[in-house]
Design an enzyme around this catalytic site. Structure first.
Site, PDB file in Angstrom:
ATOM      1  N   ASN A 127     100.869  38.660  62.838  1.00 22.01           N
ATOM      2  CA  ASN A 127      99.732  37.772  63.123  1.00 22.01           C
ATOM      3  C   ASN A 127      99.911  36.355  62.586  1.00 22.01           C
ATOM      4  O   ASN A 127      99.499  35.396  63.228  1.00 22.01           O
ATOM      5  CB  ASN A 127      98.417  38.405  62.644  1.00 22.01           C
ATOM      6  N   GLY A 200     100.877  44.402  56.110  1.00 15.14           N
ATOM      7  CA  GLY A 200     100.617  45.091  57.380  1.00 15.14           C
ATOM      8  C   GLY A 200      99.425  46.007  57.261  1.00 15.14           C
ATOM      9  O   GLY A 200      98.561  45.821  56.398  1.00 15.14           O
ATOM     10  N   SER A 201      99.424  47.017  58.110  1.00 14.49           N
ATOM     11  CA  SER A 201      98.252  47.890  58.179  1.00 14.49           C
ATOM     12  C   SER A 201      98.224  48.890  57.021  1.00 14.49           C
ATOM     13  O   SER A 201      99.261  49.199  56.422  1.00 14.49           O
ATOM     14  CB  SER A 201      98.274  48.651  59.503  1.00 14.49           C
ATOM     15  N   GLU A 222     100.132  44.364  50.924  1.00 11.66           N
ATOM     16  CA  GLU A 222      99.100  43.422  51.373  1.00 11.66           C
ATOM     17  C   GLU A 222      98.548  43.992  52.672  1.00 11.66           C
ATOM     18  O   GLU A 222      99.156  43.836  53.737  1.00 11.66           O
ATOM     19  CB  GLU A 222      99.716  42.028  51.590  1.00 11.66           C
ATOM     20  N   CYS A 256      93.939  38.813  58.845  1.00 11.88           N
ATOM     21  CA  CYS A 256      93.593  39.949  57.976  1.00 11.88           C
ATOM     22  C   CYS A 256      92.291  39.731  57.234  1.00 11.88           C
ATOM     23  O   CYS A 256      91.572  40.678  56.948  1.00 11.88           O
ATOM     24  CB  CYS A 256      94.722  40.209  56.988  1.00 11.88           C
ATOM     25  N   GLU A 346      89.334  48.338  61.592  1.00 15.83           N
ATOM     26  CA  GLU A 346      89.453  46.888  61.432  1.00 15.83           C
ATOM     27  C   GLU A 346      89.537  46.308  62.844  1.00 15.83           C
ATOM     28  O   GLU A 346      90.365  46.752  63.645  1.00 15.83           O
ATOM     29  CB  GLU A 346      90.745  46.582  60.656  1.00 15.83           C
TER      30      GLU A 346
HETATM   31  P1  NAD Z   1     101.844  47.111  60.994  1.00 16.46           P
HETATM   32  O1  NAD Z   1     101.530  47.873  59.771  1.00 16.46           O
HETATM   33  O2  NAD Z   1     101.786  47.782  62.294  1.00 16.46           O
HETATM   34  O3  NAD Z   1     103.313  46.480  60.886  1.00 16.46           O
HETATM   35  C1  NAD Z   1     103.762  45.768  59.755  1.00 16.46           C
HETATM   36  C2  NAD Z   1     105.263  45.924  59.629  1.00 16.46           C
HETATM   37  O4  NAD Z   1     105.585  47.294  59.461  1.00 16.46           O
HETATM   38  C3  NAD Z   1     106.043  45.442  60.840  1.00 16.46           C
HETATM   39  O5  NAD Z   1     107.162  44.708  60.378  1.00 16.46           O
HETATM   40  C4  NAD Z   1     106.448  46.716  61.535  1.00 16.46           C
HETATM   41  O6  NAD Z   1     107.700  46.613  62.180  1.00 16.46           O
HETATM   42  C5  NAD Z   1     106.551  47.717  60.408  1.00 16.46           C
HETATM   43  N1  NAD Z   1     106.202  49.080  60.844  1.00 16.46           N
HETATM   44  C6  NAD Z   1     105.305  49.442  61.798  1.00 16.46           C
HETATM   45  N2  NAD Z   1     105.224  50.786  61.901  1.00 16.46           N
HETATM   46  C7  NAD Z   1     106.090  51.289  60.974  1.00 16.46           C
HETATM   47  C8  NAD Z   1     106.471  52.607  60.590  1.00 16.46           C
HETATM   48  N3  NAD Z   1     105.952  53.683  61.179  1.00 16.46           N
HETATM   49  N4  NAD Z   1     107.386  52.740  59.608  1.00 16.46           N
HETATM   50  C9  NAD Z   1     107.906  51.661  58.996  1.00 16.46           C
HETATM   51  N5  NAD Z   1     107.595  50.393  59.336  1.00 16.46           N
HETATM   52  C10 NAD Z   1     106.713  50.196  60.312  1.00 16.46           C
HETATM   53  O7  NAD Z   1     100.879  45.838  60.939  1.00 16.46           O
HETATM   54  P2  NAD Z   1     100.723  44.686  62.001  1.00 16.46           P
HETATM   55  O8  NAD Z   1     100.100  45.247  63.240  1.00 16.46           O
HETATM   56  O9  NAD Z   1     101.996  43.926  62.143  1.00 16.46           O
HETATM   57  O10 NAD Z   1      99.685  43.728  61.269  1.00 16.46           O
HETATM   58  C11 NAD Z   1      98.315  43.938  61.318  1.00 16.46           C
HETATM   59  C12 NAD Z   1      97.791  44.539  60.027  1.00 16.46           C
HETATM   60  O11 NAD Z   1      98.278  43.827  58.921  1.00 16.46           O
HETATM   61  C13 NAD Z   1      96.282  44.458  59.922  1.00 16.46           C
HETATM   62  O12 NAD Z   1      95.787  45.639  59.357  1.00 16.46           O
HETATM   63  C14 NAD Z   1      96.049  43.292  58.983  1.00 16.46           C
HETATM   64  O13 NAD Z   1      94.842  43.324  58.286  1.00 16.46           O
HETATM   65  C15 NAD Z   1      97.222  43.443  58.068  1.00 16.46           C
HETATM   66  N6  NAD Z   1      97.529  42.170  57.447  1.00 16.46           N
HETATM   67  C16 NAD Z   1      97.312  42.021  56.117  1.00 16.46           C
HETATM   68  C17 NAD Z   1      97.557  40.795  55.530  1.00 16.46           C
HETATM   69  C18 NAD Z   1      97.328  40.575  54.067  1.00 16.46           C
HETATM   70  O14 NAD Z   1      97.761  39.542  53.565  1.00 16.46           O
HETATM   71  N7  NAD Z   1      96.686  41.469  53.357  1.00 16.46           N
HETATM   72  C19 NAD Z   1      98.039  39.744  56.296  1.00 16.46           C
HETATM   73  C20 NAD Z   1      98.257  39.949  57.649  1.00 16.46           C
HETATM   74  C21 NAD Z   1      98.006  41.167  58.222  1.00 16.46           C
END
Ligand code: NAD
Length: 471
Positions: A127, A200-201, A222, A256, A346
């Site tokens: 994002n 990430g999530s 995070e 996020c 979310e």
């Molecule tokens: P995501 O968790 O799907 O992916 C994040 C990373 O993990 C990516 O690089 C992806 O390739 C990897 N990934 C995905 N599935 C995986 C798996 N099964 N095993 C290992 N790695 C895997 O998150 P997203 O869709 O990229 O981002 C959105 C989420 O991130 C939202 O929940 C948002 O709130 C959160 N976010 C948090 C912050 C923060 O600073 N706290 C900032 C931005 C986004």
């Protein structure tokens, strides 16, 4: 660039192990610990960002249709400021910090020495695919680590560009971008790192945490979640509406810490909705689809997920959507079904549910019945109410009378609590997160106190007195 991307994506387990081993050897050479080396690398990173500013803006536009203003404000500018501040303060942060030494240790000095952690892994989301890749890297470099970085495969163009730029700027034994998706990340997670920084999530955060536990690797997670926004009656209505519309619809709500939903005092709900509608039209025009300030949803999967929320209440603004363009209009939802997905997941898109409360306790009970949010927003001029909300809720960070802005103060640690994350960064907090704060007690040979050694002749109550005085 395509070749680079292709090569990276085809990395297998052996290739990854070779890179990890090379980084470990390089770390052991102590080169990355040297302060002038760290400064040089931060300057290289800064040059890389400024020399390629337009290419980065173009990639962000291709992935998310970010306006160049937004791209600079929330992706490039924010990390350039972080690099500058880190360069200005690095010598101070890296110095051992003297602490008091109790007389019992006489003669001795005590200090905390920031040490690099070693070889770190940084995993980023899509994002803010530049900011969330580079900001932790600044901390990793400043603290003297080596790093492997995994951008998100969803933001395809930015991932490819950042891989090309970073891999051309740094030696792979020091910093290396490895592109890829789930498979590549899981291969990386099988290796032993000294620290993992994941953004990430919550779902994937759990996977990362489990993988890290096998090696007892410390992590920063995070994560996300639902960030509520409480609106009291005692507000500047115009500024409140404007600041909510900005915070919710910047990057089409794919932030996020975007206000996920509003909890509004029922007495001000109608007036607030009218103002929010006014500012949606003022910022994005009568047809937001034509506005170049309105971005797009990252992909069809997220588009479909978001469109499904449109049935979870009454649409009172927006609701238009076009899958071929991954466009969803800024949307307000009233009469929200509190048991539906829109109030469970979310949202992470341009849909804002509005929930009225009769008294503040109702709003607080609602927040406290869910997971601890990453961010909480409070709009109120009544400081007693603000204090009460701060005292009776837990959240990663809070902005009062605005949205998102606590992230833009580098003096404040940014991170979650509970299910919204572990660990916080930005500015000095990044430096410390990527360091081990090593305790050192340095004694001299000048004086020796005999009482601790056997045979233990001293009575226990004498020992208590001495310890009370000397420790
Ligand atoms: P995501 O968790 O799907 O992916 C994040 C990373 O993990 C990516 O690089 C992806 O390739 C990897 N990934 C995905 N599935 C995986 C798996 N099964 N095993 C290992 N790695 C895997 O998150 P997203 O869709 O990229 O981002 C959105 C989420 O991130 C939202 O929940 C948002 O709130 C959160 N976010 C948090 C912050 C923060 O600073 N706290 C900032 C931005 C986004």
């Amino acid at each position: 660039m395509n070749n680079t991307t292709q090569n990276n994506i085809q990395l297998n387990k052996t290739d990854i192990q070779t890179i990890v081993k090379a980084q470990r050897d390089f770390f052991d050479s102590d080169t990355s610990k040297d302060l002038s080396f760290r400064r040089e690398q931060l300057l290289k990173l800064k040059r890389m960002m400024s020399d390629n500013e337009q290419a980065i803006i173009d990639a962000l536009h291709k992935d998310l249709r970010k306006h160049e203003f937004e791209a600079y404000a929330t992706e490039i500018g924010i990390v350039m400021v972080d690099i500058d501040k880190t360069l200005a303060k690095l010598n101070k942060w890296a110095k051992p910090r003297k602490v008091k030494t109790p007389p019992f240790h006489y003669v001795a000095s005590s200090y905390i020495k920031p040490d690099p952690l070693g070889n770190v892994l940084i995993i980023a989301p899509w994002n803010y695919p530049v900011q969330l890749l580079i900001a932790p890297l600044v901390g990793a470099i400043a603290a003297g680590n080596t790093a492997i970085i995994k951008p998100s495969e969803m933001s395809v163009h930015t991932s490819a560009l950042m891989a090309e730029l970073i891999n051309n700027t740094f030696d792979s034994q020091y910093i290396k971008v490895i592109e890829g998706g789930v498979e590549e990340t899981q291969l990386l997670l099988e290796e032993k790192f000294d620290f993992i920084f994941f953004t990430g999530s919550t779902r994937v955060g759990q996977i990362v945490y489990q993988a890290a536990a096998k090696h007892l690797t410390p992590v920063a997670l995070e994560l996300g979640g639902k960030s509520p926004c409480i609106v009291d009656t005692d507000i500047h209505l115009d500024f409140t509406a404007k600041r909510i519309v900005w915070g919710k619809f910047v990057n089409v709500g794919q932030t996020c810490i975007a206000p996920d939903y509003l909890l509004v005092d029922h007495k001000i709900k109608d007036a607030l909705i009218a103002k929010i509608k006014f500012y949606i039209h003022k910022f994005f025009g009568e047809n937001p689809e034509d506005s170049d300030s309105m971005g797009r949803i990252i992909n069809e999967h997220h588009f479909d997920r978001l469109v499904s929320y449109l049935n979870d209440g009454d649409i009172i603004e927006g609701g238009q959507h076009d899958r071929t363009k991954k466009y969803i209009a800024p949307t307000l939802i009233d009469n929200v079904n509190m048991d539906a997905g829109i109030m469970k997941d979310e949202i992470f898109g341009p849909i804002l549910p509005i929930v009225a409360y009769g008294n503040l306790k109702e709003a607080l009970d609602h927040i406290n019945s869910g997971e601890k949010p990453l961010a909480l927003y409070i709009f109120s001029k009544n400081n007693r109410k603000v204090e009460r909300i701060l005292n009776e809720t837990s959240a990663g960070g809070v902005t009062v009378n605005d949205t998102l802005m606590h992230i833009a103060n580098g003096a404040l640690p940014f991170g979650g609590v509970g299910a919204s994350g572990i660990g916080a960064y930005h500015g000095q907090h990044s430096f410390e997160l990527f360091s081990h704060m090593k305790s050192v007690l340095h004694r001299s040979f000048l004086v020796e106190e005999p009482i601790r050694y056997a045979p233990y002749k001293l009575k226990r109550n004498w020992l208590k007195k001495i310890m009370d005085w000397a420790l």
